[in-house]
Motif scaffolding. Structure first.
Motif, short mmCIF file in Angstrom:
data_model
loop_
_atom_site.label_atom_id
_atom_site.label_comp_id
_atom_site.label_asym_id
_atom_site.label_seq_id
_atom_site.Cartn_x
_atom_site.Cartn_y
_atom_site.Cartn_z
N MET A 124 39.46 31.36 31.22
CA MET A 124 38.37 31.44 32.21
C MET A 124 38.32 30.12 32.97
O MET A 124 38.70 29.08 32.44
N GLY A 125 37.76 30.19 34.18
CA GLY A 125 37.67 28.98 35.00
C GLY A 125 36.39 28.20 34.78
O GLY A 125 35.87 27.60 35.72
N HIS A 126 35.86 28.22 33.57
CA HIS A 126 34.66 27.45 33.29
C HIS A 126 34.99 25.96 33.19
O HIS A 126 36.07 25.58 32.77
N TYR A 127 33.97 25.15 33.50
CA TYR A 127 34.08 23.71 33.25
C TYR A 127 33.63 23.46 31.82
O TYR A 127 32.44 23.28 31.54
N ASP A 148 30.68 27.23 46.33
CA ASP A 148 30.40 27.56 44.94
C ASP A 148 29.31 28.62 44.86
O ASP A 148 28.37 28.59 45.64
N SER A 149 29.46 29.52 43.90
CA SER A 149 28.39 30.51 43.72
C SER A 149 27.20 29.85 43.04
O SER A 149 27.36 29.01 42.18
N THR A 150 26.00 30.24 43.47
CA THR A 150 24.81 29.69 42.82
C THR A 150 23.89 30.83 42.43
O THR A 150 23.97 31.92 42.98
N ALA A 186 32.96 42.12 26.14
CA ALA A 186 33.49 43.32 26.82
C ALA A 186 34.84 43.00 27.48
O ALA A 186 35.81 43.77 27.36
N PHE A 187 34.91 41.86 28.14
CA PHE A 187 36.14 41.47 28.84
C PHE A 187 37.28 41.28 27.84
O PHE A 187 38.39 41.77 28.04
N VAL A 188 36.99 40.58 26.76
CA VAL A 188 38.02 40.29 25.76
C VAL A 188 38.50 41.60 25.12
O VAL A 188 39.71 41.79 24.92
N ASP A 203 29.69 20.36 34.03
CA ASP A 203 29.80 20.90 32.67
C ASP A 203 29.03 22.21 32.49
O ASP A 203 27.85 22.30 32.83
N GLN A 204 29.71 23.22 31.92
CA GLN A 204 29.06 24.53 31.72
C GLN A 204 28.88 24.87 30.24
O GLN A 204 28.63 26.03 29.91
N THR A 205 29.00 23.88 29.36
CA THR A 205 28.88 24.20 27.93
C THR A 205 27.50 24.75 27.59
O THR A 205 27.36 25.50 26.63
N ILE A 231 43.55 36.09 32.43
CA ILE A 231 42.50 35.22 33.00
C ILE A 231 41.48 36.05 33.78
O ILE A 231 41.84 37.01 34.47
N GLY A 232 40.24 35.64 33.68
CA GLY A 232 39.18 36.24 34.50
C GLY A 232 39.23 35.60 35.88
O GLY A 232 38.98 34.41 36.03
N LEU A 233 39.62 36.41 36.89
CA LEU A 233 39.74 35.90 38.25
C LEU A 233 38.56 36.42 39.06
O LEU A 233 38.42 37.62 39.29
N SER A 234 37.69 35.50 39.49
CA SER A 234 36.41 35.92 40.07
C SER A 234 36.41 35.96 41.60
O SER A 234 35.44 36.40 42.20
N GLY A 235 37.49 35.43 42.20
CA GLY A 235 37.46 35.28 43.65
C GLY A 235 36.83 33.96 44.06
O GLY A 235 36.53 33.73 45.22
N GLY A 236 36.63 33.06 43.08
CA GLY A 236 36.14 31.71 43.37
C GLY A 236 37.27 30.70 43.20
O GLY A 236 38.35 31.04 42.70
N VAL A 237 37.00 29.47 43.62
CA VAL A 237 38.07 28.47 43.60
C VAL A 237 38.45 28.06 42.17
O VAL A 237 39.62 27.79 41.88
N ASP A 238 37.49 28.03 41.27
CA ASP A 238 37.77 27.51 39.93
C ASP A 238 38.77 28.39 39.17
O ASP A 238 39.76 27.89 38.62
N SER A 239 38.51 29.69 39.15
CA SER A 239 39.45 30.54 38.40
C SER A 239 40.78 30.68 39.15
O SER A 239 41.83 30.88 38.51
N SER A 240 40.76 30.51 40.48
CA SER A 240 42.03 30.56 41.22
C SER A 240 42.93 29.41 40.78
O SER A 240 44.12 29.60 40.48
N ALA A 297 45.77 38.84 35.60
CA ALA A 297 44.36 38.55 35.88
C ALA A 297 43.52 39.82 35.86
O ALA A 297 44.04 40.92 36.09
N VAL A 298 42.25 39.64 35.58
CA VAL A 298 41.30 40.76 35.60
C VAL A 298 40.09 40.36 36.43
O VAL A 298 39.53 39.27 36.24
N PHE A 299 39.71 41.24 37.36
CA PHE A 299 38.47 41.06 38.11
C PHE A 299 37.47 42.07 37.56
O PHE A 299 37.77 43.24 37.41
N MET A 300 36.27 41.60 37.25
CA MET A 300 35.29 42.57 36.73
C MET A 300 34.11 42.73 37.68
O MET A 300 33.72 41.79 38.35
N ARG A 301 33.60 43.94 37.70
CA ARG A 301 32.37 44.23 38.44
C ARG A 301 31.28 44.47 37.43
O ARG A 301 31.43 45.33 36.56
#
Ligand SMILES: Nc1ncnc2c1ncn2[C@@H]1O[C@H](COP(=O)(O)OP(=O)(O)OP(=O)(O)O)[C@@H](O)[C@H]1O
Length: 375
Positions: free
Chosen positions: A132-135, A200-202, A117-119, A156-158, A7-16, A31-35
């Motif tokens: 991923m913690g996408h909606y 939430d990040s904006t 790249a992540f995959v 929704d993030q589609t 899982i992509g863990l971003s440090g946000g609530v959704d992926s947590s 989990a993987v955190f990417m910069r």
């Protein structure tokens, strides 16, 4: 044997919460955190450091991701995609701005980084799935992977995922796609996750919303010119066409009283004369179009001409449209009801009910069969 998920863990609530739900469902989770952005070496084109280092909160996010991973008892790997992000996302972003179009780097980030790249990086852990913690939701039970809107339409993030190819979605799980945001926060609180109340990040990670124009000027020299009305009347000078988007009101520095009366809007850009056209009318006819040309289309499932809905920008309500394929990657889209401020460079995402069929990039918009002038 447990199925393995990265899982992509971003440090946000959704992926947590997504990571927690995967564990609850019995997966073997890492989990993987990417910069993606190196704030320490933020440089402009001349190699001078920019003043935006404080905007990227990646290090803090990493600490939050670590804390969540620790609490859940999962391994957290850290990886840098700084060069990939620069080459595949940021340079496109700049080149689009140079052409005075309004790009959407988040769409490209999903395509090129999170789902490429992540995959690729994750393959070394031999995962059965990537999460991923996408909606958003994905239906893997059909002939091809279907991308579906999130249960929480408001989140929704589609739209941002709409350019993913079928093969990129084949082994994907979106663990929070069936939940609404309130439930996600509730689960995070119940589980005592450090990110439960995190904002939430904006905006775009590497910019943040506030200093957008100043950020851009670090990379692209401003070319001031004239702001005019469509009848040619001079209004004032502008800071450079790339700083403005069709339909925009804020930041023009004219009119714009609080009551909205007297507010001015960008209605067109003429690249040849470096002129920005403005009018004091939200619904100025020049802003509307009834047809657009969409290129570089990615489509999932069988292609067909006909009726569906489309979003010409994120958070826009669905518009009823009819589409006609021109070639394998190009669509003409018709909307006789007319839509305001369709902006070249943005993504147009197509839907049939809950299914996001695909998307492409807006090239041109037309009104009554005529190319919209100064669009
Ligand atoms: N730096 C990162 N490292 C690993 N995964 C990431 C990172 N940034 C985003 N992701 C993944 O992409 C998903 C969607 O990212 P987006 O930037 O839209 O964040 P979000 O909806 O605010 O989610 P979150 O609350 O998890 O940050 C995240 O939930 C996460 O799975």
């Amino acid at each position: 044997m447990k199925k393995k998920v990265i899982i992509g863990l971003s440090g946000g609530v959704d992926s947590s919460v997504a990571a927690y739900l995967l564990l609850k469902d019995g997966y073997d989770v890492e989990a993987v955190f990417m910069r993606n952005w190196d704030s320490a070496t933020n440089q402009d084109l001349k190699g001078n450091p920019t003043t935006f280092d404080e905007m990227c909160e990646q290090e803090k996010d990493y600490q939050d991701a670590l804390e969540v991973a620790h609490k859940l008892g999962i391994k957290l790997h850290k990886v840098d995609f700084i060069d990939d992000y620069w080459d595949r996302v940021f340079s496109y972003f700049l080149s689009e701005y140079k052409k005075n179009r309004t790009p959407n780097p988040d769409v490209l980030c999903n395509n090129e980084i999170k789902f490429k790249a992540f995959v690729d990086y994750a393959q070394k852990f031999n995962p059965d799935y990537i999460a991923m913690g996408h909606y958003a939701q994905v239906d893997l039970t059909k002939d091809y992977p279907m991308l579906l809107r999130a249960f929480d339409h408001n989140k929704d993030q589609t739209y941002f995922l709409s350019q993913l190819k079928e093969e990129q979605l084949k082994k994907v799980i979106f663990p929070i796609g069936h939940l609404d945001k309130k439930e996600v926060r509730k689960i995070a609180l119940e589980q005592g996750l450090a990110t439960a109340t995190k904002k939430d990040s904006t905006g775009i990670c590497f910019i943040g919303e506030r200093h957008f124009n100043a950020f851009l000027s670090n990379y692209l020299p401003a070319q001031p010119g004239q702001m005019k009305r469509l009848d040619g009347t001079y209004v004032k000078d502008h800071r450079g066409l790339m700083n403005y988007t069709i339909g925009q009101r804020k930041g023009l520095g004219i009119g714009g009283s609080k009551e909205e009366i007297g507010a001015w809007y960008v209605v067109g850009k003429d690249l040849k004369t470096n002129t920005l056209y403005v009018e004091p009318d939200f619904n100025h006819p020049h802003l509307f179009s009834d047809e657009a040309l969409i290129t570089d289309v990615i489509w999932r499932g069988p292609k067909f001409d006909g009726q569906m809905t489309a979003k010409f920008r994120y958070r826009q309500k669905d518009n009823d449209v009819t589409i006609q394929w021109v070639d394998d990657e190009t669509i003409r889209v018709f909307y006789p009801q007319k839509v305001r401020a369709i902006t070249p460079g943005q993504v147009c995402a197509f839907y049939q009910n809950e299914v996001c069929l695909g998307s492409g990039f807006i090239q041109e918009a037309y009104m009554d069969k005529k190319l919209r002038q100064y669009s």
